[in-house]
Design a protein around this motif. Structure first.
Motif, PDB file in Angstrom:
ATOM      1  N   ALA B 247      35.181 -17.550 -65.825  1.00 56.05           N
ATOM      2  CA  ALA B 247      36.569 -17.485 -65.353  1.00 56.05           C
ATOM      3  C   ALA B 247      36.886 -18.636 -64.381  1.00 56.05           C
ATOM      4  O   ALA B 247      37.969 -19.206 -64.409  1.00 56.05           O
ATOM      5  CB  ALA B 247      36.809 -16.147 -64.667  1.00 56.05           C
ATOM      6  N   ARG B 248      35.914 -18.954 -63.542  1.00 57.14           N
ATOM      7  CA  ARG B 248      36.170 -19.985 -62.535  1.00 57.14           C
ATOM      8  C   ARG B 248      36.497 -21.327 -63.184  1.00 57.14           C
ATOM      9  O   ARG B 248      37.475 -21.975 -62.814  1.00 57.14           O
ATOM     10  CB  ARG B 248      34.958 -20.117 -61.606  1.00 57.14           C
ATOM     11  N   ASP B 251      39.950 -21.116 -64.709  1.00 59.89           N
ATOM     12  CA  ASP B 251      41.014 -21.103 -63.696  1.00 59.89           C
ATOM     13  C   ASP B 251      41.166 -22.464 -63.024  1.00 59.89           C
ATOM     14  O   ASP B 251      42.264 -22.845 -62.616  1.00 59.89           O
ATOM     15  CB  ASP B 251      40.713 -20.052 -62.625  1.00 59.89           C
ATOM     16  N   ASP B 314      33.837 -14.198 -67.631  1.00 58.31           N
ATOM     17  CA  ASP B 314      32.798 -13.902 -66.633  1.00 58.31           C
ATOM     18  C   ASP B 314      33.311 -14.219 -65.232  1.00 58.31           C
ATOM     19  O   ASP B 314      33.706 -15.360 -64.960  1.00 58.31           O
ATOM     20  CB  ASP B 314      31.556 -14.768 -66.882  1.00 58.31           C
ATOM     21  N   TYR B 315      33.279 -13.228 -64.366  1.00 59.74           N
ATOM     22  CA  TYR B 315      33.653 -13.432 -62.967  1.00 59.74           C
ATOM     23  C   TYR B 315      32.418 -13.328 -62.090  1.00 59.74           C
ATOM     24  O   TYR B 315      31.813 -12.251 -61.989  1.00 59.74           O
ATOM     25  CB  TYR B 315      34.683 -12.384 -62.520  1.00 59.74           C
ATOM     26  N   TRP B 319      33.976 -15.529 -57.262  1.00 60.26           N
ATOM     27  CA  TRP B 319      35.280 -15.754 -57.904  1.00 60.26           C
ATOM     28  C   TRP B 319      36.040 -14.433 -58.064  1.00 60.26           C
ATOM     29  O   TRP B 319      37.261 -14.385 -57.961  1.00 60.26           O
ATOM     30  CB  TRP B 319      35.079 -16.463 -59.248  1.00 60.26           C
ATOM     31  N   ALA B 320      35.274 -13.354 -58.291  1.00 62.41           N
ATOM     32  CA  ALA B 320      35.897 -12.036 -58.414  1.00 62.41           C
ATOM     33  C   ALA B 320      36.532 -11.633 -57.076  1.00 62.41           C
ATOM     34  O   ALA B 320      37.672 -11.173 -57.022  1.00 62.41           O
ATOM     35  CB  ALA B 320      34.859 -11.013 -58.842  1.00 62.41           C
ATOM     36  N   ASN B 323      39.668 -13.480 -56.391  1.00 63.48           N
ATOM     37  CA  ASN B 323      40.793 -13.110 -57.244  1.00 63.48           C
ATOM     38  C   ASN B 323      41.102 -11.616 -57.246  1.00 63.48           C
ATOM     39  O   ASN B 323      41.964 -11.157 -58.002  1.00 63.48           O
ATOM     40  CB  ASN B 323      40.526 -13.579 -58.682  1.00 63.48           C
ATOM     41  N   PRO B 327      33.558  -8.009 -60.163  1.00 68.04           N
ATOM     42  CA  PRO B 327      32.646  -9.035 -60.690  1.00 68.04           C
ATOM     43  C   PRO B 327      32.001  -8.563 -61.989  1.00 68.04           C
ATOM     44  O   PRO B 327      31.932  -7.365 -62.245  1.00 68.04           O
ATOM     45  CB  PRO B 327      31.600  -9.176 -59.589  1.00 68.04           C
TER      46      PRO B 327
END
Lengths: 545, 445
Positions: B247-248, B251, B314-315, B319-320, B323, B327
């Motif tokens: 995800a990172r 993003d 995937d977080y 990053w979770a 945001n 996770p």
């Protein structure tokens, strides 16, 4: 095979534990106390005595202490600092004409004698399926000797904070110059290797290597486009003095498009250039596919040499030992026997060696105790030799090994690995700028990019980091989406000019994988800027979804 | 190597956690026994058995973290290791992205351990190699291969209450058969948790048949072809795509899943609607650890691609947190849905196409489009009117898995595949794909 993974997957086939490739983690101050040579000699003698008593006709013992540190940074953060150590003893024997190998991490006489006996038992078991006995080239024992990488500053004595500050300074410079994201890493290796054999050698070596890869990524959120520019500086067989850069260590690339390094490295300046150039790549012109004269900087050509010359001239691949994994080779024995196989144009000369100071492959002795040497592999464009170990020398009529034996750990069996394989500089005076003047339609390529070659090393496709158009003898605008495709023999026969010694420098591969179970090694390749006429260039730009 | 049970492992972990003076402490205890045999030129070249145990201790003082490892388990060694980790943590710079260790997780065990696999001994390994060697000799072929088996355990624990213990087994086998004149080559790969589901004879026969059929390959023009990709041929291609589901990266705009103008493409239809890919640690064919060791998070059955749409990303824990989402644990396997047709039936339904046994040296050319390059190897054949007509020379391809999975023309029955360069156990179907992009020919056999 050139592998990019810095980490490997452990815990068996079902596991997902990420473990450092180098070994176990320990505190930094413990790295500075080497094991005493007398202690290692005593252990080695114990192992060799036990092996002989168990029936071995030959035995060698490698006592290794591998000490490493890696530091990982991202933007202005230090993500990790890891110190690792791996210590132990590997015993290789020949018994009943077959090899056996066993290893232990316990440095006691009982443990090494046990490993030696186990190695002999394995050799005897393997002998049942052996088709011909192992035949070692003669190697005269060298007695008690030592060798060390000639370093001026030991990385182990430099405070972690100083190193982290340097990497963060590099990231900061890259971000200021245009990168959206930066990473800078520092890999530091010290291998304390002791080798003893029943031939009468007791060799103590202290080997150092460094690599500081950086990467800049620029993002244009509006268009959704992103581009990266990795560092161009090589990994080296040097101490921390690599970072004490002086003006004479800086090299102006052809047309002044960037700065390159030899003998010293300004990582902050390189990160600044990377950040700027990553941003420039977002608006670079996409290449028109077709035939071009390629002017390849050493920072690009080294990996082409590694894949298309280094690997196919490994004798174990030629013979079929890597057939199930890394592949075989188009450089078959009949081609070598003919003494007429036209590997490249007449100006193409390759040497194998482990002697160049500052290179990744430089050692005093290989992992069979054979002194480092230099020899011809391609002479005036003709295939004249391979890379061999002691058990291979007789196959190519040599009286002694080339010294190409290496294992990445005391716990792994040594086997044939690539030495430094380098393209000899051109005999006529020629600078990169003078080379470009002769090119009507070409591309100047710097840095390692995407690399792929078939299992017999014919068909390849290679990319780079920076591409510049050459038109009517002048370097022009930056290009993108470039990859060159060729067949190895066609490519080296298209070699029309090599710059002279003044431009010759080494780059290298820090994690080169081979074997099952896979082992990694580090190796350098030297070359000057070189021109190849009429090479096929494809456009790699694609759109998805 | 003693295979520790949960109680024995917990005792060691508790001792270590009790010694730590840092703010937080985590422990990973593992042990494994890995046997292998390697053969080439119709002869065994190496055979070995590695046994080892390891304890990894990670501690944190605020945002400063340190790690140390040991393979001795007496109290003195354990104490020394904890103190080393604490020393490194005190020396390390603060990491602003450090996230405190996770709290207690529920781990539902996977069926990763099979006694028959744990019982593999040197004789078993020698028999696998001997079969390949003797069959090879009999058929005037030269064989090379590698068999490896592993038995082990892993325990994780931390000062916030996480505890998990697993025991596992597994095996991998690859074999190459080449004709003596070097004009034909065939290959096979097999992976299993249960040795009773591995048949060396069946596997070797596949490699031998391919080698014999692949002699005198014809050159056909590179270009866009319908291809029948055997599961091994796509495993590394699809695996590299699954690797890029972070995800990172999406993003931040540096992934194929980044959205023009910002954000990511979660929920967008990027593939043919026949494409369904998920991860499941409890899958009966590819059971893997029920946790992600690095993150110490429980794995779940999770859709990655659902009816062609990107179903999850995937977080990482950092990053979770940033945001405000939960996770995710990194997957250890993935499963791609297929159909009921066998490979032979897929071939029979093909008017014109190319069968690919194996792909080789796959590298990323452009992460923006996920363009990959690589080559075919060890058995490439031309099909016409549902029949294999003749072997063809190997190709280089330049293709994106995203494009490939938009051109699905047929899916066969999935099989188990172990990763070579990607860290997954996989279940993948043979696929028939339209317009697969072969860009040049290779002379390699």
């Amino acid at each position: 095979m050139e592998r990019r993974t810095f980490l490997k997957i452990g815990a068996g086939t079902a596991g997902t534990l990420l473990v450092p490739v180098f070994g176990n983690a320990i505190a930094a101050e413990e790295l500075l106390n080497p094991l005493a040579s007398s202690f290692k000699k005593s252990l080695a003698d114990t192992a060799m005595d036990a092996a002989k008593k168990a029936g071995a006709s030959y035995c060698d013992v490698r006592i290794g202490r591998y000490l490493n540190q890696f530091i990982t940074t991202r933007d202005l953060n230090v993500e990790s600092v890891t110190n690792t150590e791996s210590t132990g003893v590997g015993v290789r024997v020949i018994a009943a004409g077959a090899y056996g190998f066993a290893a232990t991490n316990t440095l006691s006489p009982d443990a090494v004698a046990g490993a030696a006996r186990q190695a002999v038992a394995i050799a005897k078991a393997n002998a049942k399926l052996q088709t011909e006995p192992v035949q070692l080239a003669p190697a005269k024992g060298v007695g008690e000797v030592s060798w060390a990488t000639p370093i001026k500053r030991d990385w182990r004595t430099v405070p972690v904070k100083d190193k982290a500050d340097m990497l963060i300074a590099a990231n900061k410079a890259g971000l200021a110059a245009g990168a959206s994201f930066m990473t800078a890493n520092l890999f530091q290796v010290n291998q304390q290797k002791y080798f003893a054999s029943t031939d009468g050698s007791y060799i103590d070596q202290d080997i150092h290597r460094l690599w500081a890869p950086i990467n800049a990524t620029a993002v244009d959120k509006a268009s959704g486009k992103f581009r990266s520019r990795a560092g161009l500086a090589p990994p080296v067989g040097m101490g921390y003095e690599w970072f004490d850069v002086k003006p004479e260590h800086k090299i102006r690339a052809a047309g002044g498009v960037t700065t390159l390094y030899k003998g010293g490295y300004d990582i902050v300046e390189e990160a600044r250039n990377a950040g700027r150039q990553a941003r420039e790549k977002l608006t670079a012109r996409t290449v028109d596919p077709g035939k071009y004269d390629l002017v390849l900087a050493p920072e690009n050509l080294f990996l082409t040499i590694h894949e298309s010359v280094g690997h196919p001239t490994e004798l174990d691949r030629v013979l079929g030992y890597e057939a199930n994994y890394a592949g075989t080779s188009f450089c078959t024995l009949d081609k070598w026997e003919s003494r007429q196989f036209n590997f490249g144009s007449k100006i193409v000369n390759f040497v194998g060696e482990k002697t160049t100071q500052g290179s990744l492959g430089a050692v005093g002795y290989d992992d069979e105790g054979v002194p480092a040497k230099r020899w011809d592999i391609i002479k005036d464009g003709i295939l004249v030799n391979y890379q061999a170990t002691r058990d291979q020398a007789h196959i190519i009529g040599e009286q002694e090994s080339h010294g190409c034996s290496y294992a990445d750990s005391w716990s792994k069996v040594q086997f044939q690995r690539m030495p430094n394989v380098s393209l000899v500089a051109g005999k006529n005076r020629l600078t990169p700028d003078e080379m470009v003047k002769d090119v009507k339609k070409g591309i100047y390529i710097l840095g390692r990019g995407s690399y792929s070659i078939d299992q017999q090393r014919y068909n390849f496709q290679f990319g780079g980091q920076l591409y510049f158009e050459i038109r009517d003898g002048k370097i022009g605008q930056m290009l993108e989406d470039v990859a060159y495709q060729s067949n190895t023999q066609d490519f080296w026969n298209a070699c029309t000019a090599i710059c002279d010694e003044r431009d010759w420098r080494m780059s290298g591969s820090f994690f080169d994988g081979k074997g099952q179970p896979s082992q990694v090694s580090a190796v350098s390749h030297g070359t000057a800027t070189t021109r190849f006429n009429g090479i096929n260039v494809i456009n790699t730009g694609r759109k998805i979804g | 190597m003693k295979q520790l049970n949960a109680e024995e492992a917990k005792q060691i972990c508790d001792r270590v956690l009790g010694m730590a003076k840092a703010d937080e402490c985590s422990v990973t205890l593992s042990g494994s026994r890995n046997g292998n045999i390697r053969f080439a030129r119709n002869s065994v070249s190496t055979a070995g058995l590695n046994e080892d145990r390891s304890l990894v201790v990670t501690v944190a003082y605020g945002k400063r973290q340190g790690t140390a490892t040991v393979n001795e388990f007496d109290d003195k060694s354990l104490e020394r290791t904890v103190r080393r980790a604490e020393d490194i943590a005190r020396l390390a710079p603060e990491n602003p992205e450090y996230v405190p260790m996770p709290a207690r997780q529920d781990f539902k065990a996977s069926a990763e351990y099979v006694a028959a696999t744990a019982a593999i001994d040197p004789d078993y390994r020698a028999e696998v190699a001997a079969h390949a060697i003797t069959e090879g000799r009999k058929r005037k072929l030269v064989t090379a291969g590698f068999f490896t088996d592993s038995t082990g355990f892993q325990t994780i624990a931390n000062s916030k209450g996480v505890f998990g213990h697993r025991e596992y087994t597994g095996l991998n086998f690859t074999c190459t058969a080449r004709t003596e004149d070097g004009r034909g080559s065939g290959w096979v790969t097999r992976a299993a948790v249960d040795a009773q589901r591995f048949d060396a004879r069946e596997a070797v026969d596949v490699a031998i048949e391919k080698a014999l059929r692949s002699v005198d390959a014809k050159a056909i023009e590179p270009g866009r072809y319908t291809v029948i990709l055997e599961p091994a041929a796509t495993s590394e291609i699809v695996g590299r795509m699954v690797n890029a589901f972070g995800a990172r990266q999406a993003d931040e705009g540096r992934s194929f899943l980044a959205k023009k103008g910002g954000g990511n493409r979660l929920g967008e239809k990027l593939f043919d609607e026949q494409v369904n890919i998920w991860t499941d640690p409890w899958d009966k064919d590819v059971p893997v650890s029920p946790w992600d060791t690095q993150a110490m998070l429980a794995r779940r059955r999770t859709d990655l691609v659902k009816n062609g749409k990107v179903a999850s990303l995937d977080y990482s824990r950092f990053w979770a947190q940033k945001n405000g989402v939960p996770p995710t644990a990194r997957p250890g396997n993935f499963i791609m849905a297929g159909g009921t047709q066998s490979l032979e039936e897929l071939i029979a339904g093909t008017k014109k196409g190319v069968i690919v046994t194996r792909t080789w040296y796959i590298r990323m050319v452009d992460p923006q489009s996920l363009l990959l390059t690589g080559l075919t190897r060890d058995g490439t054949f031309y099909v016409e009117n549902g029949k294999i007509k003749y072997p063809v020379k190997n190709f280089r391809f330049n293709e994106s898995p995203v494009t490939m999975l938009n051109n699905v023309d047929g899916l066969g029955k999935p099989v188990v595949i172990g990763g070579e360069e990607v860290p997954y156990q996989m279940v993948i179907p043979p696929m028939r794909i339209r317009d697969f992009n072969f860009t040049s020919l290779s002379d390699a056999v």
